[in-house]
Structures are given as C-alpha cells and as structure tokens.
Design a protein around this motif. Structure first.
Motif, mmCIF file in Angstrom:
data_model
loop_
_atom_site.group_PDB
_atom_site.id
_atom_site.type_symbol
_atom_site.label_atom_id
_atom_site.label_comp_id
_atom_site.label_asym_id
_atom_site.label_seq_id
_atom_site.Cartn_x
_atom_site.Cartn_y
_atom_site.Cartn_z
ATOM 1 N N GLU A 67 14.761 14.975 1.712
ATOM 2 C CA GLU A 67 13.363 14.653 1.431
ATOM 3 C C GLU A 67 12.989 13.288 2.001
ATOM 4 O O GLU A 67 11.922 13.114 2.590
ATOM 5 N N LEU A 68 13.900 12.328 1.821
ATOM 6 C CA LEU A 68 13.665 10.980 2.327
ATOM 7 C C LEU A 68 13.603 10.964 3.854
ATOM 8 O O LEU A 68 12.763 10.279 4.445
ATOM 9 N N THR A 69 14.471 11.736 4.491
ATOM 10 C CA THR A 69 14.485 11.786 5.950
ATOM 11 C C THR A 69 13.205 12.414 6.490
ATOM 12 O O THR A 69 12.637 11.951 7.487
ATOM 13 N N ARG A 70 12.736 13.457 5.836
ATOM 14 C CA ARG A 70 11.465 14.069 6.249
ATOM 15 C C ARG A 70 10.324 13.061 6.116
ATOM 16 O O ARG A 70 9.495 12.925 7.013
ATOM 17 N N ALA A 71 10.297 12.334 4.991
ATOM 18 C CA ALA A 71 9.269 11.311 4.803
ATOM 19 C C ALA A 71 9.411 10.212 5.843
ATOM 20 O O ALA A 71 8.412 9.664 6.330
ATOM 21 N N GLY A 72 10.666 9.883 6.192
ATOM 22 C CA GLY A 72 10.891 8.865 7.207
ATOM 23 C C GLY A 72 10.358 9.277 8.565
ATOM 24 O O GLY A 72 9.774 8.463 9.297
ATOM 25 N N MET A 73 10.540 10.539 8.934
ATOM 26 C CA MET A 73 10.002 11.017 10.198
ATOM 27 C C MET A 73 8.481 11.019 10.182
ATOM 28 O O MET A 73 7.828 10.704 11.183
ATOM 29 N N ARG A 74 7.888 11.356 9.054
ATOM 30 C CA ARG A 74 6.423 11.303 8.957
ATOM 31 C C ARG A 74 5.923 9.860 9.108
ATOM 32 O O ARG A 74 4.910 9.613 9.765
ATOM 33 N N SER A 75 6.634 8.934 8.497
ATOM 34 C CA SER A 75 6.265 7.528 8.636
ATOM 35 C C SER A 75 6.418 7.070 10.081
ATOM 36 O O SER A 75 5.567 6.349 10.621
ATOM 37 N N TYR A 76 7.501 7.497 10.721
ATOM 38 C CA TYR A 76 7.755 7.131 12.117
ATOM 39 C C TYR A 76 6.652 7.670 13.031
ATOM 40 O O TYR A 76 6.162 6.970 13.917
ATOM 41 N N LEU A 77 6.234 8.907 12.805
ATOM 42 C CA LEU A 77 5.159 9.469 13.626
ATOM 43 C C LEU A 77 3.806 8.852 13.277
ATOM 44 O O LEU A 77 2.923 8.762 14.141
ATOM 45 N N ARG A 78 3.641 8.405 12.045
ATOM 46 C CA ARG A 78 2.416 7.655 11.726
ATOM 47 C C ARG A 78 2.356 6.380 12.553
ATOM 48 O O ARG A 78 1.307 6.012 13.079
ATOM 49 N N TYR A 79 3.517 5.720 12.669
ATOM 50 C CA TYR A 79 3.583 4.529 13.522
ATOM 51 C C TYR A 79 3.123 4.854 14.941
ATOM 52 O O TYR A 79 2.318 4.136 15.541
ATOM 53 N N TRP A 80 3.641 5.948 15.512
ATOM 54 C CA TRP A 80 3.285 6.284 16.892
ATOM 55 C C TRP A 80 1.827 6.689 17.021
ATOM 56 O O TRP A 80 1.141 6.280 17.976
ATOM 57 N N MET A 81 1.316 7.476 16.088
ATOM 58 C CA MET A 81 -0.093 7.875 16.166
ATOM 59 C C MET A 81 -1.000 6.652 16.076
ATOM 60 O O MET A 81 -1.978 6.538 16.811
ATOM 61 N N GLU A 82 -0.676 5.734 15.173
ATOM 62 C CA GLU A 82 -1.467 4.501 15.064
ATOM 63 C C GLU A 82 -1.350 3.666 16.334
ATOM 64 O O GLU A 82 -2.351 3.107 16.812
#
Length: 305
Positions: A67-82
C-alpha cells in the motif's frame, strides 16, 4: 546516443510540451493512472522503492508495504505532473501551491547577510519549493544537477530549472563547489538535494538504523563560508498545496578536525531528513540504492554500480 536514451529524451520532451497544456484535474488523473500501472508492473524502480520503505517502516506488514509503495508511486508521479506543468503555472499558482513552516530560519539568515545552505531529501516536489522561493520570496538561488544521459536530457532539465529562476551548476567537473562557496560568501542562497551521495567522497551516516552515505558538500560549505546550514523537509496532503518545514540550523561543532565536524553535521542532517521521511514515507521518492548493504562493490574505475 542509444535507442533507450533517445526514447527517454523524447518522452520527457513530450511531457514538458504536452502535460503542461492539460487541465489540472486531467493531469492529476493521468499521473495516478501511470503510477498505478507502474506499481502493478513492479519494475526495478518500484521494487527498490518498496525495499527502501521496508527500512523506513520496518514493522510494516507485506500488505502495508505494498500500500505504501503504491502511494509512493502516486506521489512520485504527482511530482512529475507538477514539474511538467510548473513552467505554465502563474505566479499566483506557485505562491499558493506551497505552505512552509519554520520559514523564519531561512529569512532571518538571509536578512542578516549570512549565506544559507538549504539541504533537502528527495521528498515531494523540491522544484516547486524552489519556484516558490524565487517567486514568493523573490530570492534567487544556486543549485547543482546530476549530469544525465543523453546530454540533451540534461540540457532540458537545466533549461527547465533556469526557467524557474534557479542558477544550475553541473554536479561533475569540479568547479561547482567553488562557485557555491562564492555565492554563499556574497550572502546568497544555495539549495541542495542531499540524501544520496553521487561521489566517492560521501560521509557515512546512520540512517534508519543502517549505514548509508550522504554528500559532504552541505557541511563543508557551511564550515568554509560561515553560512547557515538548514535542513528542509516537504510533504503532500490531500490538498493541491504542498507542505514543508525549514528545520533549525545545524551548528558547526566547536572542536574536532574538519572531517570530524563534517561527519557530525552530516549525521545531524540525516537525522532531520529521517524525521521528515518517517512522518511522510510515501513522499520519499528514492527509487535507487541508498544503504551501503544494498550497493554492489565499486568497480575498479571508482564508479558506483
């Protein structure tokens, strides 16, 4: 240039040219979709991220770790989208997109005419924090960037960050330290992402109970120039606003050799980073090896595997 390098450069170019034109809700959904797909595929970077999280949250069950890793990937892609969209953001959008606490540590140091080294880990979006500093505080700063392959991709990153108001120096080449020291002696601001050593001269620290290596540069610059050394940590919540904290300054020890002082200061920096990462592990985007136990033996030419 290899086919893989050309493809990587083309994909980043497409991101900067296309994603910034998308409405923000569409970009957010796109980022989550890509993150979830990458998580399901479980590639090398995703597996390394999960392994790193296992050290940060050692008592996590396999389900919690996934669950944490999935959230981490979402956070990482938020970084890239921003990041892809930042060049198109208005000054007002940048100003309202970041809410830091403890800012007085930074502004008081700059107001006193004392140079400041702001050191951050790979948490949330350090580019947004930098754009906020140049926009809201109207304070230029200098940073360094790792040389990427192909060279055209490195040039894209430099142009992107310079477009946000940063002075960007190449990490390699040997001249960066002297330029950073001059900026600090002039009372300027230097911002460095400093939780992963990219050289053979890093300092060994205890990080989440195991030995890792972090760059000596922030501590050495503070000692050599008299600048303040300030750790900073960033995180996301459920809002469009990124949060952050500027921690109290790390003092230069009064005794010891330069190497001993550097070791003490870098450990203090690692401890501040660990506090922020433990509070918001899903926002730590460390998809590479970090702890010495995970590193392969150094090749004879001195380059890390």
């Amino acid at each position: 240039m290899s086919v893989q390098e050309r493809l990587g450069d083309a994909l980043y170019g497409l991101g900067w040219s296309t994603v910034k034109k998308l409405p923000e809700p569409v970009a957010v959904r796109l980022g989550r979709t890509i993150a979830d797909l990458a998580f399901k595929q479980g590639g090398k970077g995703v597996k390394r991220l999960e392994s790193n999280y296992a050290r940060v949250v050692p008592d996590a069950t396999p389900e919690r770790l996934a669950e944490l890793t999935r959230a981490g990937m979402r956070s990482y892609l938020r970084y890239w989208m921003e990041s892809f969209r930042l060049p198109a953001w208005s000054a007002e959008r940048i100003r309202t997109g970041f809410d830091p606490k403890g800012l007085h540590h930074l502004t008081d140091g700059l107001a006193a005419g004392r140079g400041v080294v702001l050191a951050l880990p790979h948490l949330a979006n350090w580019d947004l924090a930098g754009a906020w500093v140049t926009t809201e505080l109207k304070t230029p700063f200098t940073t360094v960037a790792e040389r990427l392959r192909p060279e055209t991709l490195y040039d894209r990153f430099v142009a992107y960050r310079e477009g946000l108001g940063m002075e960007v120096l190449p990490h390699s080449g040997g001249s960066a330290f002297g330029t950073l020291a001059r900026r600090l002696r002039d009372g300027g601001l230097v911002c460095l992402v400093a939780d992963r050593d990219l050289s053979a001269s890093g300092v060994e620290v205890t990080f989440f109970g195991e030995t890792a290596r972090m760059p000596a540069g922030p501590a050495l610059l503070a000692q050599q120039t008299g600048a303040l050394l300030l750790p900073a940590t960033l995180w996301y919540d459920d809002s469009p606003v990124m949060r952050g904290r500027v921690h109290p300054p790390i003092e230069v020890p009064g005794t010891g050799t330069r190497a001993e002082r550097t070791s003490v200061m870098t450990q203090a920096l690692a401890d501040a980073f660990a506090t922020g990462i433990a509070d918001h592990p899903e926002d730590w985007h460390m998809l590479q090896r970090l702890w010495l136990a995970d590193l392969e033996p150094r090749p004879a030419d001195g380059e890390r595997a």
